[in-house]
Design a protein around this motif. Sequence first.
Motif, PDB file in Angstrom:
ATOM      1  N   LEU A 225      -4.444   6.335  17.276  1.00 19.54           N
ATOM      2  CA  LEU A 225      -5.968   6.647  17.218  1.00 19.54           C
ATOM      3  C   LEU A 225      -6.173   7.980  16.807  1.00 19.54           C
ATOM      4  O   LEU A 225      -7.285   8.373  16.605  1.00 19.54           O
ATOM      5  N   ASP A 226      -5.187   8.969  16.660  1.00 20.54           N
ATOM      6  CA  ASP A 226      -5.248  10.300  16.244  1.00 20.54           C
ATOM      7  C   ASP A 226      -6.062  10.387  15.058  1.00 20.54           C
ATOM      8  O   ASP A 226      -7.154  11.188  15.195  1.00 20.54           O
ATOM      9  N   ASP A 227      -5.961   9.595  13.835  1.00 16.10           N
ATOM     10  CA  ASP A 227      -6.572   9.836  12.586  1.00 16.10           C
ATOM     11  C   ASP A 227      -7.478   8.840  12.325  1.00 16.10           C
ATOM     12  O   ASP A 227      -7.680   8.544  11.259  1.00 16.10           O
ATOM     13  N   VAL A 228      -8.113   8.158  13.301  1.00  8.86           N
ATOM     14  CA  VAL A 228      -8.967   7.080  12.990  1.00  8.86           C
ATOM     15  C   VAL A 228     -10.417   7.770  12.465  1.00  8.86           C
ATOM     16  O   VAL A 228     -10.839   8.461  13.343  1.00  8.86           O
ATOM     17  N   ASP A 229     -10.709   7.254  11.356  1.00 10.10           N
ATOM     18  CA  ASP A 229     -12.029   7.973  10.972  1.00 10.10           C
ATOM     19  C   ASP A 229     -13.074   7.289  11.487  1.00 10.10           C
ATOM     20  O   ASP A 229     -13.361   5.851  11.005  1.00 10.10           O
ATOM     21  N   SER A 230     -13.923   7.514  12.390  1.00  9.37           N
ATOM     22  CA  SER A 230     -15.065   6.751  12.915  1.00  9.37           C
ATOM     23  C   SER A 230     -16.197   6.201  11.810  1.00  9.37           C
ATOM     24  O   SER A 230     -16.490   7.265  11.024  1.00  9.37           O
ATOM     25  N   ALA A 263      -8.761  -3.048  14.695  1.00  7.93           N
ATOM     26  CA  ALA A 263      -9.118  -2.189  13.484  1.00  7.93           C
ATOM     27  C   ALA A 263      -8.056  -0.646  13.366  1.00  7.93           C
ATOM     28  O   ALA A 263      -7.425  -0.482  12.280  1.00  7.93           O
ATOM     29  N   ALA A 264      -8.049  -0.092  14.330  1.00 13.43           N
ATOM     30  CA  ALA A 264      -7.362   1.036  14.561  1.00 13.43           C
ATOM     31  C   ALA A 264      -5.920   0.656  14.224  1.00 13.43           C
ATOM     32  O   ALA A 264      -5.158   1.476  13.629  1.00 13.43           O
ATOM     33  N   VAL A 265      -5.339  -0.505  14.973  1.00 12.39           N
ATOM     34  CA  VAL A 265      -3.766  -0.597  15.063  1.00 12.39           C
ATOM     35  C   VAL A 265      -3.435  -1.171  13.160  1.00 12.39           C
ATOM     36  O   VAL A 265      -2.314  -1.016  13.086  1.00 12.39           O
ATOM     37  N   ALA A 270      -0.594   2.861   9.363  1.00 12.94           N
ATOM     38  CA  ALA A 270      -0.978   3.549  10.686  1.00 12.94           C
ATOM     39  C   ALA A 270       0.396   3.417  11.553  1.00 12.94           C
ATOM     40  O   ALA A 270       0.878   4.342  12.039  1.00 12.94           O
ATOM     41  N   LEU A 271       0.637   2.172  11.783  1.00  9.38           N
ATOM     42  CA  LEU A 271       1.961   2.140  12.346  1.00  9.38           C
ATOM     43  C   LEU A 271       3.155   2.710  12.028  1.00  9.38           C
ATOM     44  O   LEU A 271       3.928   3.406  12.809  1.00  9.38           O
ATOM     45  N   GLU A 272       3.261   2.598  10.781  1.00 12.37           N
ATOM     46  CA  GLU A 272       4.501   3.093  10.143  1.00 12.37           C
ATOM     47  C   GLU A 272       4.575   4.670  10.291  1.00 12.37           C
ATOM     48  O   GLU A 272       5.411   5.137  10.601  1.00 12.37           O
ATOM     49  N   ARG A 273       3.363   5.237  10.041  1.00  9.47           N
ATOM     50  CA  ARG A 273       3.086   6.821  10.296  1.00  9.47           C
ATOM     51  C   ARG A 273       3.514   7.013  11.893  1.00  9.47           C
ATOM     52  O   ARG A 273       4.084   7.983  12.280  1.00  9.47           O
ATOM     53  N   ALA A 274       2.940   6.285  12.810  1.00 11.39           N
ATOM     54  CA  ALA A 274       2.930   6.811  14.117  1.00 11.39           C
ATOM     55  C   ALA A 274       4.539   6.656  14.722  1.00 11.39           C
ATOM     56  O   ALA A 274       4.945   7.274  15.332  1.00 11.39           O
ATOM     57  N   LEU A 275       5.195   5.611  14.023  1.00 12.49           N
ATOM     58  CA  LEU A 275       6.343   5.243  14.637  1.00 12.49           C
ATOM     59  C   LEU A 275       7.427   6.586  13.973  1.00 12.49           C
ATOM     60  O   LEU A 275       8.118   7.086  14.630  1.00 12.49           O
ATOM     61  N   GLY A 276       7.200   6.783  12.634  1.00 13.73           N
ATOM     62  CA  GLY A 276       7.988   7.976  12.116  1.00 13.73           C
ATOM     63  C   GLY A 276       7.784   8.994  12.995  1.00 13.73           C
ATOM     64  O   GLY A 276       8.882   9.808  13.099  1.00 13.73           O
ATOM     65  N   GLU A 277       6.708   9.356  13.044  1.00 16.64           N
ATOM     66  CA  GLU A 277       6.387  10.715  13.477  1.00 16.64           C
ATOM     67  C   GLU A 277       6.710  10.852  15.161  1.00 16.64           C
ATOM     68  O   GLU A 277       7.424  11.694  15.495  1.00 16.64           O
ATOM     69  N   ALA A 278       6.670   9.592  15.832  1.00 15.22           N
ATOM     70  CA  ALA A 278       7.233   9.559  17.145  1.00 15.22           C
ATOM     71  C   ALA A 278       8.529   9.809  17.098  1.00 15.22           C
ATOM     72  O   ALA A 278       9.260  10.588  18.052  1.00 15.22           O
ATOM     73  N   LEU A 279       9.320   9.216  16.363  1.00 19.90           N
ATOM     74  CA  LEU A 279      10.803   9.359  16.276  1.00 19.90           C
ATOM     75  C   LEU A 279      11.399  10.671  15.897  1.00 19.90           C
ATOM     76  O   LEU A 279      12.663  10.720  16.242  1.00 19.90           O
TER      77      LEU A 279
END
Length: 371
Positions: A225-230, A263-265, A270-279
Amino acid sequence: MQIALPTAMLAGLSPEQFMDKHWQKKPLLVRQAFNPAPSPASLKELAALAARDDVESRLVTAFDGEWKLKQGPIARLPATSKPGWTLLVQGLDQHLAQGRALLDLFRFVPDARLDDLMLSVASDGGGVGPHFDSYDVFLIQLAGQRRWRISAQRDAVLRDDVPLKIIANFKAEEEFVLEPGDMLYLPPGWAHDGVAVGPGCITGSVGFRASSVDGLAAELLPRLLDDVDSDGRLYADPRQEATAEPARVPAALLDFARRAVEAAVQRPQALERALGEALTEPKATVWFEPGEPLPPGRDAVLDRRSRMLYDAAHVFLNGESFRAGGRDAALMRSLADNRALGAAEVARLSPDARELLDQWTEDGWVQPQTP
Ligand code: SIN
Ligand code: CO
């Protein structure tokens, strides 16, 4: 790493064979996995690390049969001649170059699974009691001797009267005394009890991490949700009828919410980025010393604390993601896999990628090294 070659470190198996036959499946005892035994830290160095508040440590004592656990920092250790204590120090790979070098020998397992190197030092009879871990572990005898008793038992019950996870009904099935340089691999869930035999027992544990479904979801969702453009759209209900049940959640609002979350997920990457950043997010105890941009002609070496991964479209470094393609991506992947990039390869980076490398060197994530 030569993953197809047999190695003494894995009792003559290749990393490929080890992963196939033992990893997450069954224990492996390796006599003289290392000769000489690695020596990432002495008792004195471990004691100094345990006294620091940026180092995670614990002191476990079983004096007069009473288990006690003290969280670090530990200012003073009991006398080495006093039986029944053990000091555990985490994150040696972050704190010591030789700790990092030892962990690097296990990079036939993906970095995303590798957690840290813990060292324990124990006086005679010292240990943490019979227990099981949820993670794979390589237990490396570095100095002195330790008797390991292990069991595949699935009916373990934990004691509720002690401050540690100790199995009440431990039933050992096998027993080995590990000498310096010996190593024991245990898959998750195997009950084990390691007791120091004589003074000066130092054991290294190469630990892994495995995300739980809940834990991973909890970590990834805020990042997604960090970089979701509203798009600024507001819920609208022109067809809402008058209601006699004002407290009921409107079904259309639930639909709106579901579409917003999906839509956010489902945004591309988005998931690729979130996973790589978290790991690659550094642990809370990690800090980097800022440096200068990378001088020309130097190799670029990842700082021992840096976590770097990549996927098809990104490289990830210490919790940040960068899009990379073409030659830059190939070079950045080489930096991630080898934890170093030679000066000649650095010179082949595009100006943008070179600038990024300078930034990383300034941040202390990458260190310059003379070739
Ligand atoms: C130790 O090194 O004392 C404990 C390691 C373990 O049992 O996981
Ligand atoms: Co354990």
